[in-house]
Design a protein around this motif. Structure first.
Motif, PDB file in Angstrom:
ATOM      1  N   ASN A  61       0.858  -1.286  -0.024  1.00  0.00           N
ATOM      2  CA  ASN A  61       0.067  -0.216   0.025  1.00  0.00           C
ATOM      3  C   ASN A  61       0.951   1.218   0.108  1.00  0.00           C
ATOM      4  O   ASN A  61       0.637   2.142  -0.668  1.00  0.00           O
ATOM      5  CB  ASN A  61      -0.809   0.182   1.159  1.00  0.00           C
ATOM      6  N   ARG A  62       1.988   1.274   0.723  1.00  0.00           N
ATOM      7  CA  ARG A  62       2.859   2.437   0.667  1.00  0.00           C
ATOM      8  C   ARG A  62       3.498   2.736  -0.602  1.00  0.00           C
ATOM      9  O   ARG A  62       3.623   3.692  -1.135  1.00  0.00           O
ATOM     10  CB  ARG A  62       3.920   2.170   1.595  1.00  0.00           C
ATOM     11  N   ALA A  63       3.844   1.561  -1.222  1.00  0.00           N
ATOM     12  CA  ALA A  63       4.392   1.595  -2.624  1.00  0.00           C
ATOM     13  C   ALA A  63       3.334   1.971  -3.647  1.00  0.00           C
ATOM     14  O   ALA A  63       3.761   2.775  -4.523  1.00  0.00           O
ATOM     15  CB  ALA A  63       5.054  -0.015  -2.961  1.00  0.00           C
ATOM     16  N   PHE A  64       2.055   1.497  -3.398  1.00  0.00           N
ATOM     17  CA  PHE A  64       1.007   1.812  -4.102  1.00  0.00           C
ATOM     18  C   PHE A  64       1.034   3.271  -4.164  1.00  0.00           C
ATOM     19  O   PHE A  64       0.762   4.107  -5.348  1.00  0.00           O
ATOM     20  CB  PHE A  64      -0.453   1.113  -3.711  1.00  0.00           C
ATOM     21  N   VAL A  65       0.747   4.032  -3.089  1.00  0.00           N
ATOM     22  CA  VAL A  65       0.699   5.280  -2.996  1.00  0.00           C
ATOM     23  C   VAL A  65       2.133   6.188  -3.561  1.00  0.00           C
ATOM     24  O   VAL A  65       1.772   7.293  -4.382  1.00  0.00           O
ATOM     25  CB  VAL A  65       0.507   5.977  -1.652  1.00  0.00           C
ATOM     26  N   ASN A  66       3.111   5.632  -3.256  1.00  0.00           N
ATOM     27  CA  ASN A  66       4.353   6.371  -3.717  1.00  0.00           C
ATOM     28  C   ASN A  66       4.578   6.375  -5.420  1.00  0.00           C
ATOM     29  O   ASN A  66       4.987   7.101  -6.078  1.00  0.00           O
ATOM     30  CB  ASN A  66       5.700   5.742  -2.814  1.00  0.00           C
ATOM     31  N   LEU A  67       4.496   5.128  -5.736  1.00  0.00           N
ATOM     32  CA  LEU A  67       4.919   4.881  -7.138  1.00  0.00           C
ATOM     33  C   LEU A  67       3.721   5.542  -8.252  1.00  0.00           C
ATOM     34  O   LEU A  67       4.223   5.878  -9.286  1.00  0.00           O
ATOM     35  CB  LEU A  67       4.884   3.437  -7.508  1.00  0.00           C
ATOM     36  N   LEU A  68       2.720   5.571  -7.743  1.00  0.00           N
ATOM     37  CA  LEU A  68       1.599   6.240  -8.514  1.00  0.00           C
ATOM     38  C   LEU A  68       1.482   7.861  -8.089  1.00  0.00           C
ATOM     39  O   LEU A  68       0.546   8.465  -8.744  1.00  0.00           O
ATOM     40  CB  LEU A  68       0.095   5.409  -8.174  1.00  0.00           C
ATOM     41  N   HIS A  69       2.247   8.149  -7.395  1.00  0.00           N
ATOM     42  CA  HIS A  69       2.320   9.691  -6.905  1.00  0.00           C
ATOM     43  C   HIS A  69       1.029  10.058  -6.629  1.00  0.00           C
ATOM     44  O   HIS A  69       0.488  11.196  -6.955  1.00  0.00           O
ATOM     45  CB  HIS A  69       2.766  10.433  -8.022  1.00  0.00           C
ATOM     46  N   LEU A  70       0.346   9.558  -5.473  1.00  0.00           N
ATOM     47  CA  LEU A  70      -1.088   9.821  -5.180  1.00  0.00           C
ATOM     48  C   LEU A  70      -0.793  11.024  -4.124  1.00  0.00           C
ATOM     49  O   LEU A  70      -0.008  10.837  -2.920  1.00  0.00           O
ATOM     50  CB  LEU A  70      -1.787   8.448  -4.690  1.00  0.00           C
ATOM     51  N   ASN A  71      -1.802  11.830  -4.104  1.00  0.00           N
ATOM     52  CA  ASN A  71      -1.943  12.643  -3.324  1.00  0.00           C
ATOM     53  C   ASN A  71      -3.011  12.947  -2.403  1.00  0.00           C
ATOM     54  O   ASN A  71      -4.137  13.164  -2.490  1.00  0.00           O
ATOM     55  CB  ASN A  71      -2.137  14.340  -3.981  1.00  0.00           C
ATOM     56  N   LEU A  72      -2.625  12.290  -1.190  1.00  0.00           N
ATOM     57  CA  LEU A  72      -3.517  12.060  -0.095  1.00  0.00           C
ATOM     58  C   LEU A  72      -3.209  12.923   1.196  1.00  0.00           C
ATOM     59  O   LEU A  72      -1.830  13.128   1.653  1.00  0.00           O
ATOM     60  CB  LEU A  72      -3.486  10.713   0.420  1.00  0.00           C
ATOM     61  N   ALA A  73      -4.253  13.542   1.796  1.00  0.00           N
ATOM     62  CA  ALA A  73      -4.130  14.252   2.757  1.00  0.00           C
ATOM     63  C   ALA A  73      -4.576  13.558   4.233  1.00  0.00           C
ATOM     64  O   ALA A  73      -5.490  12.858   4.245  1.00  0.00           O
ATOM     65  CB  ALA A  73      -4.653  15.754   3.038  1.00  0.00           C
ATOM     66  N   HIS A  74      -3.950  13.893   5.433  1.00  0.00           N
ATOM     67  CA  HIS A  74      -4.405  12.979   6.500  1.00  0.00           C
ATOM     68  C   HIS A  74      -5.681  14.098   7.224  1.00  0.00           C
ATOM     69  O   HIS A  74      -5.700  14.952   6.873  1.00  0.00           O
ATOM     70  CB  HIS A  74      -3.155  12.954   7.705  1.00  0.00           C
ATOM     71  N   THR A  75      -6.454  13.153   7.899  1.00  0.00           N
ATOM     72  CA  THR A  75      -7.749  13.749   8.287  1.00  0.00           C
ATOM     73  C   THR A  75      -7.360  14.890   9.318  1.00  0.00           C
ATOM     74  O   THR A  75      -8.162  15.682   9.839  1.00  0.00           O
ATOM     75  CB  THR A  75      -8.692  12.477   8.918  1.00  0.00           C
ATOM     76  N   GLU A  76      -6.094  14.805   9.993  1.00  0.00           N
ATOM     77  CA  GLU A  76      -5.823  15.862  10.862  1.00  0.00           C
ATOM     78  C   GLU A  76      -5.774  17.188  10.002  1.00  0.00           C
ATOM     79  O   GLU A  76      -5.881  18.230  10.980  1.00  0.00           O
ATOM     80  CB  GLU A  76      -4.267  15.530  11.504  1.00  0.00           C
TER      81      GLU A  76
END
Length: 334
Positions: A61-76
């Motif tokens: 999942n970490r690789a999924f976000v990093n390799l696809l350059h996904l922009n996700l913000a934390h709910t904080e």
């Protein structure tokens, strides 16, 4: 009018949309959020942001976000007044699924069996094997343009959610995968499947293997205290391969809670219902027939001053007893 067209009509005139993933999101949840973001952009929504709570700890999942350059913000970082509308994907209610427990959604899209929330747009389809399958239908019906990032995310999510199409896929997953296949970067996906285990993940899986207790075709085991929440699901998938085993529960203490992951290939066992029966009165539980999860506050087992090793051991015995009792299996000495 199709559900996709209803959604497009509902989003028309919306200036800003927050898409909230469930805590510790998996690829199905993240890819579904990404697809809804693409649909929102197609509908003219000027500002769309994706949020998640908890952690993204599974190595793939970490690789999924990093390799696809996904922009996700934390709910904080989430501020309710910044958005016209709120959407939940791959979950339907705040309680037990997101750190934003006071936030009520305007849009819910999910494939889990749950009571429909009261909001403006709801699409719950428990006959589907993945939320991504629903979003792919929307993309097809609306003719929304798909790029390599979105195609790759959706194909990986469909594959991961249904465990290589072996356990519980539906025709919807096959149809969705066929549609997004031509837009995916297959070399990148191969790299995702080669993502390395962290030493902590290996330790947790090893502990689960060592502590296993089997009764008939059912196996339960503790991974002890771990920082690797996703290792529980990985261990459950692995232990389901043990000869003669068709139902598995793996649990571990993560921070201040007992986290659980269950798997079953026995058609007589509904993993989600079993976990609800066993643990709903002391925590939160639910899921599908073939895969499910639960969480119990560790404080239910003892006060905060208790010795940690003894506390984990006592909690483990109680979890094993409750799980086997829910399956009507005779208790033995643990």
């Amino acid at each position: 009018m199709t559900r996709a067209q209803e959604l497009a009509e509902y989003l028309a005139g919306t200036e800003s949309l927050a898409i909230i993933c469930h805590d510790n999101p998996d690829p199905d949840c993240i890819a579904s959020a990404l697809a809804l973001s693409a649909i929102a952009e197609w509908c003219g929504v000027a500002d769309t942001e994706l949020f998640y709570g908890g952690m993204i700890s599974h190595q793939q999942n970490r690789a999924f976000v990093n390799l696809l350059h996904l922009n996700l913000a934390h709910t904080e970082e989430f501020v309710r007044d910044d958005f016209d509308k709120i959407a939940f994907v791959d979950h339907a209610t705040p309680a037990g699924h997101t750190e934003l427990e006071s936030v009520e959604p305007d849009i819910v899209i999910d494939h889990h069996s749950t009571e429909a929330p009261e909001c403006d747009f709801v699409d719950l389809r428990d006959e589907y094997g993945a939320t991504a399958s629903i979003l792919v239908e929307y993309l097809r019906e609306l003719g929304t343009k798909m790029n390599v990032q979105l195609g790759s995310a959706l194909l990986f999510a469909l594959h991961r959610e249904r465990i290589d199409y072996i356990r519980g896929p539906t025709t919807h997953e096959y149809e969705a995968a066929l549609y997004v296949y031509g837009h995916a970067d297959l070399e990148l996906l191969e790299r995702l499947y080669g993502a390395a285990f962290s030493p902590s993940t290996v330790d947790a899986i090893s502990e689960a293997i060592r502590n296993r207790v089997q009764r008939g075709a059912t196996l339960a085991t503790s991974a002890g205290r771990t920082t690797e929440r996703d290792a529980l699901a990985q261990a459950a998938d692995y232990l389901l391969n043990v000869e003669g085993v068709d139902t598995v529960l793996v649990f571990g203490v993560v921070d201040s809670a007992v986290e659980m992951s269950a798997r079953s290939i026995d058609p007589r066992v509904h993993a989600g219902n079993v976990l609800q029966q066993a643990f709903d009165d002391v925590g939160s539980a639910g899921g599908h027939a073939d895969m499910a999860g639960a969480q119990i506050p560790l404080g239910l087992f003892a006060d905060s001053d208790a010795d940690d090793e003894e506390l984990v051991d006592f909690a483990s015995r109680r979890v094993v007893h409750r799980f086997f009792d829910a399956l009507h299996l005779e208790r033995g000495e643990e």
